[in-house]
Design a protein around this motif. Structure first.
Motif, PDB file in Angstrom:
ATOM      1  N   CYS A 239      11.446  13.456 -10.643  1.00  0.00           N
ATOM      2  CA  CYS A 239      10.436  14.445 -10.270  1.00  0.00           C
ATOM      3  C   CYS A 239       9.210  13.767  -9.651  1.00  0.00           C
ATOM      4  O   CYS A 239       8.686  14.221  -8.627  1.00  0.00           O
ATOM      5  N   VAL A 240       8.766  12.679 -10.270  1.00  0.00           N
ATOM      6  CA  VAL A 240       7.623  11.955  -9.711  1.00  0.00           C
ATOM      7  C   VAL A 240       7.986  11.347  -8.357  1.00  0.00           C
ATOM      8  O   VAL A 240       7.182  11.366  -7.408  1.00  0.00           O
ATOM      9  N   SER A 241       9.203  10.847  -8.239  1.00  0.00           N
ATOM     10  CA  SER A 241       9.631  10.225  -6.986  1.00  0.00           C
ATOM     11  C   SER A 241       9.697  11.247  -5.851  1.00  0.00           C
ATOM     12  O   SER A 241       9.233  10.975  -4.730  1.00  0.00           O
ATOM     13  N   ILE A 242      10.261  12.422  -6.128  1.00  0.00           N
ATOM     14  CA  ILE A 242      10.359  13.428  -5.066  1.00  0.00           C
ATOM     15  C   ILE A 242       8.984  13.972  -4.706  1.00  0.00           C
ATOM     16  O   ILE A 242       8.725  14.342  -3.557  1.00  0.00           O
ATOM     17  N   PHE A 243       8.063  14.018  -5.674  1.00  0.00           N
ATOM     18  CA  PHE A 243       6.695  14.459  -5.377  1.00  0.00           C
ATOM     19  C   PHE A 243       6.018  13.488  -4.409  1.00  0.00           C
ATOM     20  O   PHE A 243       5.417  13.907  -3.407  1.00  0.00           O
ATOM     21  N   VAL A 244       6.128  12.193  -4.682  1.00  0.00           N
ATOM     22  CA  VAL A 244       5.537  11.188  -3.797  1.00  0.00           C
ATOM     23  C   VAL A 244       6.209  11.216  -2.430  1.00  0.00           C
ATOM     24  O   VAL A 244       5.549  11.124  -1.379  1.00  0.00           O
ATOM     25  N   PHE A 245       7.524  11.342  -2.427  1.00  0.00           N
ATOM     26  CA  PHE A 245       8.266  11.377  -1.167  1.00  0.00           C
ATOM     27  C   PHE A 245       7.829  12.554  -0.301  1.00  0.00           C
ATOM     28  O   PHE A 245       7.601  12.412   0.912  1.00  0.00           O
ATOM     29  N   MET A 246       7.706  13.750  -0.887  1.00  0.00           N
ATOM     30  CA  MET A 246       7.332  14.928  -0.120  1.00  0.00           C
ATOM     31  C   MET A 246       5.893  14.838   0.371  1.00  0.00           C
ATOM     32  O   MET A 246       5.576  15.259   1.490  1.00  0.00           O
ATOM     33  N   ILE A 247       5.000  14.310  -0.446  1.00  0.00           N
ATOM     34  CA  ILE A 247       3.595  14.181  -0.032  1.00  0.00           C
ATOM     35  C   ILE A 247       3.483  13.279   1.195  1.00  0.00           C
ATOM     36  O   ILE A 247       2.844  13.622   2.206  1.00  0.00           O
ATOM     37  N   ARG A 248       4.126  12.117   1.132  1.00  0.00           N
ATOM     38  CA  ARG A 248       4.002  11.157   2.223  1.00  0.00           C
ATOM     39  C   ARG A 248       4.762  11.591   3.468  1.00  0.00           C
ATOM     40  O   ARG A 248       4.413  11.188   4.585  1.00  0.00           O
ATOM     41  N   THR A 249       5.797  12.392   3.299  1.00  0.00           N
ATOM     42  CA  THR A 249       6.567  12.846   4.459  1.00  0.00           C
ATOM     43  C   THR A 249       5.910  14.048   5.133  1.00  0.00           C
ATOM     44  O   THR A 249       5.697  14.057   6.351  1.00  0.00           O
ATOM     45  N   LEU A 250       5.568  15.073   4.342  1.00  0.00           N
ATOM     46  CA  LEU A 250       4.999  16.286   4.926  1.00  0.00           C
ATOM     47  C   LEU A 250       3.569  16.087   5.403  1.00  0.00           C
ATOM     48  O   LEU A 250       3.097  16.832   6.264  1.00  0.00           O
ATOM     49  N   ARG A 251       2.874  15.110   4.838  1.00  0.00           N
ATOM     50  CA  ARG A 251       1.507  14.861   5.287  1.00  0.00           C
ATOM     51  C   ARG A 251       1.479  14.516   6.772  1.00  0.00           C
ATOM     52  O   ARG A 251       0.594  14.962   7.511  1.00  0.00           O
ATOM     53  N   LEU A 252       2.462  13.741   7.213  1.00  0.00           N
ATOM     54  CA  LEU A 252       2.508  13.369   8.624  1.00  0.00           C
ATOM     55  C   LEU A 252       2.939  14.540   9.495  1.00  0.00           C
ATOM     56  O   LEU A 252       2.589  14.596  10.680  1.00  0.00           O
ATOM     57  N   LYS A 253       3.692  15.472   8.933  1.00  0.00           N
ATOM     58  CA  LYS A 253       4.175  16.609   9.717  1.00  0.00           C
ATOM     59  C   LYS A 253       3.127  17.713   9.822  1.00  0.00           C
ATOM     60  O   LYS A 253       2.957  18.321  10.888  1.00  0.00           O
ATOM     61  N   ILE A 254       2.431  17.991   8.714  1.00  0.00           N
ATOM     62  CA  ILE A 254       1.506  19.130   8.675  1.00  0.00           C
ATOM     63  C   ILE A 254       0.106  18.739   9.114  1.00  0.00           C
ATOM     64  O   ILE A 254      -0.584  19.493   9.798  1.00  0.00           O
ATOM     65  N   LEU A 255      -0.328  17.525   8.735  1.00  0.00           N
ATOM     66  CA  LEU A 255      -1.684  17.100   9.049  1.00  0.00           C
ATOM     67  C   LEU A 255      -1.783  16.301  10.340  1.00  0.00           C
ATOM     68  O   LEU A 255      -2.890  15.975  10.767  1.00  0.00           O
ATOM     69  N   ALA A 256      -0.661  15.969  10.949  1.00  0.00           N
ATOM     70  CA  ALA A 256      -0.712  15.152  12.164  1.00  0.00           C
ATOM     71  C   ALA A 256      -1.391  15.895  13.299  1.00  0.00           C
ATOM     72  O   ALA A 256      -2.186  15.332  14.056  1.00  0.00           O
ATOM     73  N   GLU A 257      -1.113  17.200  13.442  1.00  0.00           N
ATOM     74  CA  GLU A 257      -1.707  17.992  14.521  1.00  0.00           C
ATOM     75  C   GLU A 257      -3.214  18.110  14.340  1.00  0.00           C
ATOM     76  O   GLU A 257      -3.993  18.045  15.298  1.00  0.00           O
ATOM     77  N   ALA A 258      -3.676  18.251  13.084  1.00  0.00           N
ATOM     78  CA  ALA A 258      -5.116  18.337  12.830  1.00  0.00           C
ATOM     79  C   ALA A 258      -5.809  17.018  13.139  1.00  0.00           C
ATOM     80  O   ALA A 258      -6.909  16.992  13.694  1.00  0.00           O
ATOM     81  N   ALA A 259      -5.173  15.909  12.792  1.00  0.00           N
ATOM     82  CA  ALA A 259      -5.769  14.605  13.094  1.00  0.00           C
ATOM     83  C   ALA A 259      -5.830  14.366  14.600  1.00  0.00           C
ATOM     84  O   ALA A 259      -6.782  13.778  15.109  1.00  0.00           O
ATOM     85  N   ALA A 260      -4.810  14.824  15.329  1.00  0.00           N
ATOM     86  CA  ALA A 260      -4.799  14.644  16.786  1.00  0.00           C
ATOM     87  C   ALA A 260      -5.893  15.463  17.453  1.00  0.00           C
ATOM     88  O   ALA A 260      -6.434  15.065  18.487  1.00  0.00           O
ATOM     89  N   GLN A 261      -6.231  16.633  16.883  1.00  0.00           N
ATOM     90  CA  GLN A 261      -7.270  17.477  17.452  1.00  0.00           C
ATOM     91  C   GLN A 261      -8.672  17.070  17.000  1.00  0.00           C
ATOM     92  O   GLN A 261      -9.655  17.670  17.424  1.00  0.00           O
ATOM     93  N   GLY A 262      -8.760  16.094  16.131  1.00  0.00           N
ATOM     94  CA  GLY A 262     -10.064  15.641  15.667  1.00  0.00           C
ATOM     95  C   GLY A 262     -10.706  16.562  14.657  1.00  0.00           C
ATOM     96  O   GLY A 262     -11.936  16.587  14.537  1.00  0.00           O
ATOM     97  N   VAL A 263      -9.899  17.315  13.907  1.00  0.00           N
ATOM     98  CA  VAL A 263     -10.452  18.203  12.891  1.00  0.00           C
ATOM     99  C   VAL A 263     -10.972  17.364  11.735  1.00  0.00           C
ATOM    100  O   VAL A 263     -10.280  16.434  11.278  1.00  0.00           O
TER     101      VAL A 263
END
Length: 297
Positions: A239-263
């Motif tokens: 459970c802890v492993s999948i939590f870390v895996f999802m955080i580090r994977t989805l962070r690049l997918k969901i927050l990447a567009e905001a970082a590119a726009q300079g939010v």
């Protein structure tokens, strides 16, 4: 003395030559078989035409066969286009482009994501490389095999407790699929409401959400071998492993567009995206426990 004249007997028209030892029957045979010669003139009787040859010799039949073949080709092309519209077969091939080395490394990453540093998906000419060349790329092979194995392990656990029945096993499978469908729909709705422009597709979500079945299998197997203690220890680690895996994977997918726009990182919209990422990651351990706790007693 006048030369003696020898009288040569004249044979009647219907009789053979008297000096001939055997009767000549070749002419009779040739007369008998001459009417039955084949068109090739080889002396063999002409074979009767088969129904297939007679059918193919008809030009109308040939035209009908050509027309039917063209219709079949057009129908196949139409079906292929419609199938590719609703079921992207070409895209699905990408998610199953794996090999043994990739599967081994991916399973290791799911159990031990803490030491992995580079989580970026590799691209080649604006196209993500195949999963077998990039451990960070999502795939459907592991989630599909893990789901099937989870159902089999659930049947084994129910059988060891004398609770196995096809209806109960079907309920287990349908329940897991229902929760997976609800997860995907909820995430898609959240992404729409938050107006997140991301390259995260529906198939990507199914792949990422399906990785939790690997930890569920490990927890149930350890529960069968070592009881409740083994179940909670292994499932807790997974459970802890999948939590870390999802955080580090989805962070690049969901927050990447905001970082590119300079939010700004602490902006309101960016905060909501971070909450969405953490909510998706936190839902995985809860579902892992909910779908397995009743299998171990």
């Amino acid at each position: 003395m006048p030369a003696s004249k020898r009288r040569i007997p004249v044979s009647p028209p219907g009789m053979a030559d008297p000096h001939q030892l055997f009767d000549d029957t070749s002419s009779a045979q040739s007369r008998g078989f001459g009417a039955q010669r084949g068109p090739g003139g080889l002396g063999y009787p002409a074979a009767a035409a088969s129904p297939q040859e007679a059918f193919l010799a008809d030009p109308v039949s040939n035209m009908a066969m050509a027309y039917g073949s063209s219709l079949a080709a057009q129908g196949k092309e139409l079906v292929d286009k419609n199938i590719d519209r609703f079921i992207p077969v070409t895209k699905l091939k990408y998610y199953f482009a794996v090999d043994t080395m990739y599967v081994g490394k991916k399973l290791g990453l799911l159990f031990f994501p803490y030491l992995h540093q580079d989580w970026e998906v590799q691209y080649q000419q604006d196209t993500p490389v195949a999963p077998r060349f990039d451990i960070n790329a999502p795939d459907l092979y592991i989630p599909a095999m893990a789901f099937i194995t989870y159902i089999l392990v659930a049947g084994l656990a129910l059988g060891t407790q004398d609770r196995f029945s096809p209806d109960l096993l079907g309920l287990q499978a349908s329940s897991a699929l229902a929760w997976l469908t609800l997860e995907v729909l909820a995430i898609l709705l959240s992404l729409y409401l938050l107006t997140v422009n991301t390259d995260l597709t529906t198939i990507d979500l199914v792949a990422f959400l399906g990785y939790k079945y690997v930890g569920m299998i490990g927890g149930v197997l350890m529960g069968l071998l070592f009881g409740k203690v083994g179940y909670y220890l292994v499932l807790g680690w997974c459970c802890v492993s999948i939590f870390v895996f999802m955080i580090r994977t989805l962070r690049l997918k969901i927050l990447a567009e905001a970082a590119a726009q300079g939010v700004p990182v602490r902006g309101a919209r960016n905060q909501l995206r971070m909450y969405l990422t953490m909510a998706v990651a936190a839902a995985q351990p809860l579902l892992m426990y909910w779908l397995t706790f009743h299998l171990v007693r």
